[in-house]
Scaffold this motif. Structure first.
Motif, PDB file in Angstrom:
ATOM      1  N   SER A  12       0.828  -1.208   0.000  1.00  0.00           N
ATOM      2  CA  SER A  12       0.000   0.000   0.000  1.00  0.00           C
ATOM      3  C   SER A  12       0.860   1.255   0.000  1.00  0.00           C
ATOM      4  CB  SER A  12      -0.928  -0.007   1.214  1.00  0.00           C
ATOM      5  OG  SER A  12      -1.767  -1.142   1.225  1.00  0.00           O
ATOM      6  N   VAL A  13       1.916   1.248   0.800  1.00  0.00           N
ATOM      7  CA  VAL A  13       2.808   2.416   0.852  1.00  0.00           C
ATOM      8  C   VAL A  13       3.505   2.626  -0.488  1.00  0.00           C
ATOM      9  CG1 VAL A  13       4.873   3.355   1.942  1.00  0.00           C
ATOM     10  CG2 VAL A  13       3.142   2.223   3.340  1.00  0.00           C
ATOM     11  N   VAL A  14       3.991   1.551  -1.095  1.00  0.00           N
ATOM     12  CA  VAL A  14       4.684   1.665  -2.379  1.00  0.00           C
ATOM     13  C   VAL A  14       3.743   2.176  -3.463  1.00  0.00           C
ATOM     14  CG1 VAL A  14       5.816   0.336  -4.203  1.00  0.00           C
ATOM     15  CG2 VAL A  14       6.409  -0.084  -1.812  1.00  0.00           C
ATOM     16  N   VAL A  15       2.511   1.694  -3.475  1.00  0.00           N
ATOM     17  CA  VAL A  15       1.533   2.156  -4.465  1.00  0.00           C
ATOM     18  C   VAL A  15       1.256   3.643  -4.290  1.00  0.00           C
ATOM     19  CG1 VAL A  15      -0.863   1.948  -5.230  1.00  0.00           C
ATOM     20  CG2 VAL A  15       0.473  -0.103  -4.793  1.00  0.00           C
ATOM     21  N   PHE A  16       1.157   4.103  -3.055  1.00  0.00           N
ATOM     22  CA  PHE A  16       0.899   5.530  -2.833  1.00  0.00           C
ATOM     23  C   PHE A  16       2.100   6.368  -3.244  1.00  0.00           C
ATOM     24  CE2 PHE A  16       0.854   9.279   0.045  1.00  0.00           C
ATOM     25  CZ  PHE A  16      -0.222   9.920  -0.546  1.00  0.00           C
ATOM     26  N   ILE A  17       3.300   5.898  -2.962  1.00  0.00           N
ATOM     27  CA  ILE A  17       4.494   6.627  -3.418  1.00  0.00           C
ATOM     28  C   ILE A  17       4.495   6.736  -4.936  1.00  0.00           C
ATOM     29  CG2 ILE A  17       7.015   6.532  -3.545  1.00  0.00           C
ATOM     30  CD1 ILE A  17       7.027   5.272  -0.778  1.00  0.00           C
ATOM     31  N   GLY A  18       4.090   5.657  -5.624  1.00  0.00           N
ATOM     32  CA  GLY A  18       3.981   5.710  -7.074  1.00  0.00           C
ATOM     33  C   GLY A  18       2.941   6.715  -7.527  1.00  0.00           C
ATOM     34  N   ALA A  19       1.820   6.806  -6.816  1.00  0.00           N
ATOM     35  CA  ALA A  19       0.792   7.785  -7.177  1.00  0.00           C
ATOM     36  C   ALA A  19       1.302   9.209  -7.003  1.00  0.00           C
ATOM     37  CB  ALA A  19      -0.455   7.561  -6.321  1.00  0.00           C
ATOM     38  N   VAL A  20       2.167   9.410  -6.022  1.00  0.00           N
ATOM     39  CA  VAL A  20       2.704  10.749  -5.775  1.00  0.00           C
ATOM     40  C   VAL A  20       3.753  11.109  -6.819  1.00  0.00           C
ATOM     41  CG1 VAL A  20       4.059  12.158  -4.165  1.00  0.00           C
ATOM     42  CG2 VAL A  20       2.203  10.709  -3.314  1.00  0.00           C
ATOM     43  N   TRP A  35       0.141  13.041  -7.690  1.00  0.00           N
ATOM     44  CA  TRP A  35      -0.893  13.267  -6.675  1.00  0.00           C
ATOM     45  C   TRP A  35      -0.527  14.480  -5.837  1.00  0.00           C
ATOM     46  CZ3 TRP A  35      -0.847  13.747  -1.417  1.00  0.00           C
ATOM     47  CH2 TRP A  35      -2.066  13.651  -0.749  1.00  0.00           C
ATOM     48  N   PRO A  36      -1.459  15.358  -5.463  1.00  0.00           N
ATOM     49  CA  PRO A  36      -2.901  15.310  -5.762  1.00  0.00           C
ATOM     50  C   PRO A  36      -3.326  16.266  -6.856  1.00  0.00           C
ATOM     51  CG  PRO A  36      -2.530  16.791  -3.942  1.00  0.00           C
ATOM     52  CD  PRO A  36      -1.163  16.346  -4.414  1.00  0.00           C
ATOM     53  N   THR A  37      -2.363  16.774  -7.648  1.00  0.00           N
ATOM     54  CA  THR A  37      -2.677  17.833  -8.606  1.00  0.00           C
ATOM     55  C   THR A  37      -3.591  17.361  -9.728  1.00  0.00           C
ATOM     56  OG1 THR A  37      -0.619  17.282  -9.767  1.00  0.00           O
ATOM     57  CG2 THR A  37      -0.527  19.048  -8.136  1.00  0.00           C
ATOM     58  N   ARG A  38      -3.593  16.075 -10.046  1.00  0.00           N
ATOM     59  CA  ARG A  38      -4.463  15.586 -11.116  1.00  0.00           C
ATOM     60  C   ARG A  38      -5.940  15.597 -10.730  1.00  0.00           C
ATOM     61  NH1 ARG A  38      -2.046  10.925 -15.027  1.00  0.00           N
ATOM     62  NH2 ARG A  38      -0.095  11.968 -15.553  1.00  0.00           N
ATOM     63  N   ASN A  39      -6.220  15.755  -9.451  1.00  0.00           N
ATOM     64  CA  ASN A  39      -7.611  15.805  -9.000  1.00  0.00           C
ATOM     65  C   ASN A  39      -8.133  17.233  -8.900  1.00  0.00           C
ATOM     66  OD1 ASN A  39      -7.607  12.956  -8.607  1.00  0.00           O
ATOM     67  ND2 ASN A  39      -6.572  13.242  -6.646  1.00  0.00           N
ATOM     68  N   GLY A  40      -7.372  18.190  -9.400  1.00  0.00           N
ATOM     69  CA  GLY A  40      -7.773  19.582  -9.307  1.00  0.00           C
ATOM     70  C   GLY A  40      -7.066  20.278  -8.150  1.00  0.00           C
ATOM     71  N   ALA A  41      -7.584  21.446  -7.788  1.00  0.00           N
ATOM     72  CA  ALA A  41      -6.984  22.221  -6.703  1.00  0.00           C
ATOM     73  C   ALA A  41      -7.142  21.484  -5.369  1.00  0.00           C
ATOM     74  CB  ALA A  41      -7.632  23.596  -6.625  1.00  0.00           C
ATOM     75  N   ALA A  57       3.343  20.228   1.375  1.00  0.00           N
ATOM     76  CA  ALA A  57       4.323  21.282   1.654  1.00  0.00           C
ATOM     77  C   ALA A  57       5.143  21.599   0.412  1.00  0.00           C
ATOM     78  CB  ALA A  57       5.236  20.839   2.801  1.00  0.00           C
ATOM     79  N   GLU A  58       5.486  20.571  -0.345  1.00  0.00           N
ATOM     80  CA  GLU A  58       6.247  20.788  -1.583  1.00  0.00           C
ATOM     81  C   GLU A  58       5.441  21.587  -2.594  1.00  0.00           C
ATOM     82  OE1 GLU A  58       7.798  17.980  -5.269  1.00  0.00           O
ATOM     83  OE2 GLU A  58       7.702  17.120  -3.246  1.00  0.00           O
ATOM     84  N   LEU A  59       4.155  21.311  -2.723  1.00  0.00           N
ATOM     85  CA  LEU A  59       3.311  22.054  -3.656  1.00  0.00           C
ATOM     86  C   LEU A  59       3.166  23.507  -3.244  1.00  0.00           C
ATOM     87  CD1 LEU A  59       0.480  19.430  -4.315  1.00  0.00           C
ATOM     88  CD2 LEU A  59       2.371  20.039  -5.819  1.00  0.00           C
ATOM     89  N   ILE A  60       2.990  23.752  -1.944  1.00  0.00           N
ATOM     90  CA  ILE A  60       2.865  25.129  -1.468  1.00  0.00           C
ATOM     91  C   ILE A  60       4.159  25.901  -1.712  1.00  0.00           C
ATOM     92  CG2 ILE A  60       2.537  26.560   0.581  1.00  0.00           C
ATOM     93  CD1 ILE A  60       0.710  24.401   1.691  1.00  0.00           C
ATOM     94  N   GLU A  61       5.280  25.242  -1.474  1.00  0.00           N
ATOM     95  CA  GLU A  61       6.566  25.899  -1.697  1.00  0.00           C
ATOM     96  C   GLU A  61       6.774  26.222  -3.171  1.00  0.00           C
ATOM     97  OE1 GLU A  61      10.969  25.391   0.325  1.00  0.00           O
ATOM     98  OE2 GLU A  61       9.849  23.594  -0.243  1.00  0.00           O
ATOM     99  N   ASP A  62       6.400  25.292  -4.054  1.00  0.00           N
ATOM    100  CA  ASP A  62       6.520  25.556  -5.490  1.00  0.00           C
ATOM    101  C   ASP A  62       5.612  26.710  -5.917  1.00  0.00           C
ATOM    102  OD1 ASP A  62       8.338  23.520  -5.727  1.00  0.00           O
ATOM    103  OD2 ASP A  62       6.894  22.037  -6.432  1.00  0.00           O
ATOM    104  N   LYS A  63       4.414  26.767  -5.362  1.00  0.00           N
ATOM    105  CA  LYS A  63       3.500  27.854  -5.700  1.00  0.00           C
ATOM    106  C   LYS A  63       4.047  29.194  -5.238  1.00  0.00           C
ATOM    107  CE  LYS A  63      -1.361  29.180  -5.441  1.00  0.00           C
ATOM    108  NZ  LYS A  63      -2.712  28.803  -4.940  1.00  0.00           N
TER     109      LYS A  63
END
Length: 277
Positions: free
Chosen positions: A151-159, A164-170, A257-263
């Motif tokens: 489960s952890v590996v699959v989520f890391i792959g999704a990220v 994730w989570p930018t493909r789901n919108g804001a 946190a990474e997304l906020i920093e990039d923004k």
């Protein structure tokens, strides 16, 4: 509205089925146990329905940021179901239960090595317990830990692979992190990174720490025998699921946190004055 009701109802039913699965598939010993499980299933279904039907968040994090919660639920459901079917092979052997029992023996054998989490789980069992119970606990711990790691590996792959989570919108911090107060003080990015690292480190350490603490306190409290199938199923599932859930939560918070920093960085670059020669 209809879509929200249907989705919340389906989630509630799935939670109830997961809670009731061990009692439905394994032989029951007392009528009180059936009533308690039925009550827990109804309560779990009701809380899940209320959470996903409501317009405003309450306690469930990342409600609108799939597939994090789906991976958590699928992982826990697989742990409970696989361990239940493997335990049922003792009472009512069939081709399906035999398959999962054999799978557990293979995974348990290869995951039982010195200083592994599975070996530590075996070590927390009280002295004098039968070899059959030890083998069942070993097989269950190996399967549950393998599902948690997957489960952890699959989520890391999704990220990392699917963004994730930018493909789901804001990403709405208030809806997806209802217990996180951005105005509590300090920089939001630093707080998210700190909380994410703490969750990830605790998630990695808990599978090793829990059996050790249980063994150390066995002289003060009654040790866990795990001889009863349903006790073993829920104890081992919780031991494997909670650390995996914390790791995924930590990864998710560090990603936010990474997304906020990039923004912030892009906004800073766009606001820089243009110097004309």
């Amino acid at each position: 509205m209809l879509r929200r009701i249907t989705g919340a109802l389906m989630r509630g039913i799935l939670v109830a089925v997961m809670i009731a699965s061990p009692s439905l598939l394994l032989p029951d010993y007392t009528t009180d146990a059936i009533e308690i499980v039925a009550l827990l299933a109804i309560v779990g279904a009701g809380l899940t329905f209320a959470e996903y039907f409501a317009n405003y968040p309450s306690i469930v994090e990342f409600r609108d940021a799939p597939p994090l919660n789906r991976l958590r639920f699928v992982g826990l459901f697989l742990m409970v179901l696989v361990l239940t079917l493997a335990s049922k092979n003792i009472y009512e052997p069939t081709a399906i239960t035999g398959f999962f029992s054999g799978l557990g023996q293979v995974v348990g054998h290869y995951s039982d090595f010195p200083y592994s989490p599975v070996r530590l789980v075996i070590g927390m069992l009280p002295d004098g317990i039968s070899n059959m119970v030890v083998e069942r606990v070993r097989d269950a711990a190996g399967v549950a830990y393998a599902i948690a790691l997957t489960s952890v590996v699959v989520f890391i792959g999704a990220v990392r692979l699917y963004g994730w989570p930018t493909r789901n919108g804001a990403f709405n911090v208030w809806v997806n992190l209802p217990r996180f107060d951005p105005t509590a003080g300090g920089d939001v990015v630093h707080r998210l990174q700190r909380d994410g690292r703490i969750n990830a480190v605790l998630g990695i350490a808990l599978p090793f720490l829990i059996p050790t603490l249980v063994r150390m306190t066995s002289d003060l409290i009654d040790p866990i025998t795990l001889a009863h199938p349903q006790t073993m199923i829920w104890t081992i599932s919780a031991w494997a699921f909670l650390p995996a859930s914390m790791i995924m939560r930590g990864i998710a918070m560090m990603r936010i946190a990474e997304l906020i920093e990039d923004k912030r960085r892009r906004a800073s670059q766009e606001s820089e004055p243009v110097h004309l020669l």
